[in-house]
Write a protein that holds these residues in place. Structure first.
Motif, PDB file in Angstrom:
ATOM      1  N   ASN A  53       0.741  -1.271   0.138  1.00  0.00           N
ATOM      2  CA  ASN A  53      -0.022   0.152  -0.068  1.00  0.00           C
ATOM      3  C   ASN A  53       0.879   1.314  -0.066  1.00  0.00           C
ATOM      4  O   ASN A  53       0.336   2.333   0.082  1.00  0.00           O
ATOM      5  CB  ASN A  53      -0.763   0.076   1.331  1.00  0.00           C
ATOM      6  CG  ASN A  53      -2.055  -1.133   1.329  1.00  0.00           C
ATOM      7  OD1 ASN A  53      -2.111  -1.700   0.156  1.00  0.00           O
ATOM      8  ND2 ASN A  53      -2.556  -1.552   2.459  1.00  0.00           N
ATOM      9  N   GLY A  54       2.030   1.020   0.037  1.00  0.00           N
ATOM     10  CA  GLY A  54       2.961   2.390   0.005  1.00  0.00           C
ATOM     11  C   GLY A  54       3.256   2.926   1.539  1.00  0.00           C
ATOM     12  O   GLY A  54       3.800   4.090   1.416  1.00  0.00           O
ATOM     13  N   GLU A  55       2.615   2.348   2.540  1.00  0.00           N
ATOM     14  CA  GLU A  55       2.874   2.865   3.693  1.00  0.00           C
ATOM     15  C   GLU A  55       4.298   2.703   4.127  1.00  0.00           C
ATOM     16  O   GLU A  55       4.508   3.360   5.381  1.00  0.00           O
ATOM     17  CB  GLU A  55       1.876   2.307   4.641  1.00  0.00           C
ATOM     18  CG  GLU A  55       0.407   2.223   4.154  1.00  0.00           C
ATOM     19  CD  GLU A  55      -0.510   1.277   5.016  1.00  0.00           C
ATOM     20  OE1 GLU A  55      -0.292   0.939   6.205  1.00  0.00           O
ATOM     21  OE2 GLU A  55      -1.555   1.232   4.413  1.00  0.00           O
ATOM     22  N   GLU A  56       4.950   1.908   3.737  1.00  0.00           N
ATOM     23  CA  GLU A  56       6.201   1.704   4.287  1.00  0.00           C
ATOM     24  C   GLU A  56       7.170   1.728   3.047  1.00  0.00           C
ATOM     25  O   GLU A  56       6.902   1.171   1.699  1.00  0.00           O
ATOM     26  CB  GLU A  56       6.559   0.150   4.939  1.00  0.00           C
ATOM     27  CG  GLU A  56       5.715   0.008   6.181  1.00  0.00           C
ATOM     28  CD  GLU A  56       6.140  -1.125   6.764  1.00  0.00           C
ATOM     29  OE1 GLU A  56       6.911  -1.695   6.432  1.00  0.00           O
ATOM     30  OE2 GLU A  56       5.474  -1.706   7.893  1.00  0.00           O
ATOM     31  N   ASP A  57       8.459   2.297   2.840  1.00  0.00           N
ATOM     32  CA  ASP A  57       9.265   2.378   1.824  1.00  0.00           C
ATOM     33  C   ASP A  57      10.128   0.845   1.887  1.00  0.00           C
ATOM     34  O   ASP A  57      11.359   1.172   1.733  1.00  0.00           O
ATOM     35  CB  ASP A  57      10.368   3.562   1.829  1.00  0.00           C
ATOM     36  CG  ASP A  57      10.886   3.911   0.601  1.00  0.00           C
ATOM     37  OD1 ASP A  57      10.657   3.215  -0.529  1.00  0.00           O
ATOM     38  OD2 ASP A  57      11.871   4.646   0.823  1.00  0.00           O
ATOM     39  N   VAL A  58       9.474   0.010   1.467  1.00  0.00           N
ATOM     40  CA  VAL A  58       9.993  -1.128   1.356  1.00  0.00           C
ATOM     41  C   VAL A  58       9.206  -2.029   0.296  1.00  0.00           C
ATOM     42  O   VAL A  58       8.484  -2.959   0.581  1.00  0.00           O
ATOM     43  CB  VAL A  58      10.133  -1.944   2.676  1.00  0.00           C
ATOM     44  CG1 VAL A  58      10.776  -3.428   2.665  1.00  0.00           C
ATOM     45  CG2 VAL A  58      10.608  -1.205   3.809  1.00  0.00           C
ATOM     46  N   PRO A  59       9.481  -1.745  -1.013  1.00  0.00           N
ATOM     47  CA  PRO A  59       8.582  -2.226  -1.945  1.00  0.00           C
ATOM     48  C   PRO A  59       9.014  -3.856  -2.186  1.00  0.00           C
ATOM     49  O   PRO A  59      10.337  -4.146  -2.300  1.00  0.00           O
ATOM     50  CB  PRO A  59       9.058  -1.550  -3.170  1.00  0.00           C
ATOM     51  CG  PRO A  59      10.172  -0.704  -2.959  1.00  0.00           C
ATOM     52  CD  PRO A  59      10.292  -0.745  -1.512  1.00  0.00           C
ATOM     53  N   PRO A  60       7.954  -4.799  -2.007  1.00  0.00           N
ATOM     54  CA  PRO A  60       8.330  -6.182  -2.243  1.00  0.00           C
ATOM     55  C   PRO A  60       7.926  -6.679  -3.699  1.00  0.00           C
ATOM     56  O   PRO A  60       7.293  -6.020  -4.343  1.00  0.00           O
ATOM     57  CB  PRO A  60       7.030  -6.735  -1.251  1.00  0.00           C
ATOM     58  CG  PRO A  60       6.395  -5.779  -1.360  1.00  0.00           C
ATOM     59  CD  PRO A  60       6.812  -4.461  -1.684  1.00  0.00           C
ATOM     60  N   PHE A  61       8.905  -7.636  -4.279  1.00  0.00           N
ATOM     61  CA  PHE A  61       8.920  -8.190  -5.534  1.00  0.00           C
ATOM     62  C   PHE A  61       8.731  -9.768  -5.254  1.00  0.00           C
ATOM     63  O   PHE A  61       9.253 -10.294  -4.531  1.00  0.00           O
ATOM     64  CB  PHE A  61      10.178  -7.688  -6.216  1.00  0.00           C
ATOM     65  CG  PHE A  61      10.244  -6.317  -6.422  1.00  0.00           C
ATOM     66  CD1 PHE A  61       9.410  -5.638  -7.312  1.00  0.00           C
ATOM     67  CD2 PHE A  61      10.717  -5.405  -5.330  1.00  0.00           C
ATOM     68  CE1 PHE A  61       9.688  -4.138  -7.633  1.00  0.00           C
ATOM     69  CE2 PHE A  61      10.902  -3.954  -5.719  1.00  0.00           C
ATOM     70  CZ  PHE A  61      10.329  -3.456  -6.594  1.00  0.00           C
ATOM     71  N   ILE A  62       8.205 -10.285  -6.539  1.00  0.00           N
ATOM     72  CA  ILE A  62       8.187 -11.408  -6.832  1.00  0.00           C
ATOM     73  C   ILE A  62       9.015 -11.864  -7.709  1.00  0.00           C
ATOM     74  O   ILE A  62       9.073 -11.154  -8.939  1.00  0.00           O
ATOM     75  CB  ILE A  62       6.715 -12.335  -6.851  1.00  0.00           C
ATOM     76  CG1 ILE A  62       5.951 -11.867  -5.653  1.00  0.00           C
ATOM     77  CG2 ILE A  62       6.772 -13.698  -7.281  1.00  0.00           C
ATOM     78  CD1 ILE A  62       6.525 -12.675  -4.419  1.00  0.00           C
ATOM     79  N   VAL A  63       9.972 -13.051  -7.818  1.00  0.00           N
ATOM     80  CA  VAL A  63      10.870 -13.479  -8.600  1.00  0.00           C
ATOM     81  C   VAL A  63      10.243 -14.680  -9.352  1.00  0.00           C
ATOM     82  O   VAL A  63       9.681 -15.516  -8.916  1.00  0.00           O
ATOM     83  CB  VAL A  63      12.341 -13.759  -8.194  1.00  0.00           C
ATOM     84  CG1 VAL A  63      13.093 -14.244  -9.406  1.00  0.00           C
ATOM     85  CG2 VAL A  63      12.809 -12.696  -7.310  1.00  0.00           C
ATOM     86  N   GLU A  64       9.946 -14.602 -10.780  1.00  0.00           N
ATOM     87  CA  GLU A  64       9.535 -15.762 -11.542  1.00  0.00           C
ATOM     88  C   GLU A  64      10.670 -16.189 -12.479  1.00  0.00           C
ATOM     89  O   GLU A  64      11.714 -15.467 -13.226  1.00  0.00           O
ATOM     90  CB  GLU A  64       8.293 -14.931 -12.360  1.00  0.00           C
ATOM     91  CG  GLU A  64       7.307 -14.632 -11.589  1.00  0.00           C
ATOM     92  CD  GLU A  64       6.064 -13.986 -12.500  1.00  0.00           C
ATOM     93  OE1 GLU A  64       5.011 -14.250 -12.042  1.00  0.00           O
ATOM     94  OE2 GLU A  64       6.198 -13.738 -13.709  1.00  0.00           O
ATOM     95  N   ARG A  65      10.545 -17.577 -12.817  1.00  0.00           N
ATOM     96  CA  ARG A  65      11.536 -18.166 -13.780  1.00  0.00           C
ATOM     97  C   ARG A  65      10.518 -18.752 -14.813  1.00  0.00           C
ATOM     98  O   ARG A  65       9.440 -19.365 -14.558  1.00  0.00           O
ATOM     99  CB  ARG A  65      12.040 -19.463 -13.091  1.00  0.00           C
ATOM    100  CG  ARG A  65      12.941 -20.149 -13.738  1.00  0.00           C
ATOM    101  CD  ARG A  65      13.738 -21.161 -13.176  1.00  0.00           C
ATOM    102  NE  ARG A  65      14.697 -22.073 -13.928  1.00  0.00           N
ATOM    103  CZ  ARG A  65      14.880 -23.303 -13.679  1.00  0.00           C
ATOM    104  NH1 ARG A  65      13.665 -23.846 -13.061  1.00  0.00           N
ATOM    105  NH2 ARG A  65      15.625 -23.816 -14.548  1.00  0.00           N
TER     106      ARG A  65
END
Length: 173
Positions: A53-65
């Motif tokens: 939600n952008g409330e924390e400056d820790v953007p999460p990502f998913i890695v795909e193969r």
């Protein structure tokens, strides 16, 4: 050996069940998290919803193969007091990164190196820090070798010697 495309995409709420699966896996928890404290779905929601939600400056990502989700990555600004405590130059900016491959059957196949190299380029382009840091457990030799292949250098041991601080520099320090 077949070539597999590794890509990184923003995490979405539909990934919370997958993150729960990964963060309950005993093998994954040996290196990311705590084996004695696996994550519940509720804990995943509590931790990652504010990041999405952008409330924390820790953007999460998913890695795909190819198109299969296989891992997780995140970045965050390093606090000035942490940089100082670690002995890093105080007039510089740093981004910390964390990552793991959530499918242990894929460990040791060079995928970590692919995903870290790709993420470093993305962070350097979009965040423009002087350096990127990460902090694997000292016993996680596979991860340390991966990071060194990606250009990270050992800086010092932190957290009472339980972790290595490694840094990737924009330019020679």
């Amino acid at each position: 050996m077949a070539y597999h495309e590794v890509s990184i995409r923003p995490m979405s709420p539909t990934d919370f069940l997958l993150m729960t699966k990964w963060l309950q896996d005993e093998e994954v928890l040996q290196y990311y998290g705590n084996p004695d404290d696996p994550y519940s779905y509720e804990r995943i929601l509590e931790k990652y919803s504010p990041r999405l939600n952008g409330e924390e400056d820790v953007p999460p990502f998913i890695v795909e193969r190819d198109t299969d989700p296989i891992g997780f990555m995140q970045s965050y600004p390093v606090k000035k007091e942490d940089a100082k405590a670690w002995g890093l130059p105080e007039n510089k900016t740093y981004i910390g990164i964390d990552q793991f491959i959530g499918e242990p059957r894929l460990w040791g196949k060079g995928i970590g190196t692919q995903m870290v190299k790709r993420f470093v380029v993305d962070v350097m382009i979009h965040k423009n820090p002087d350096g990127i840091v990460l902090d694997p457990e000292v016993h996680n030799m596979r991860a340390i070798r991966c990071y060194e292949k990606c250009g990270f250098k050992k800086v010092c041991k932190i957290e009472d010697g339980s972790k290595w601080l490694l840094a990737y520099w924009r330019s020679t320090q």
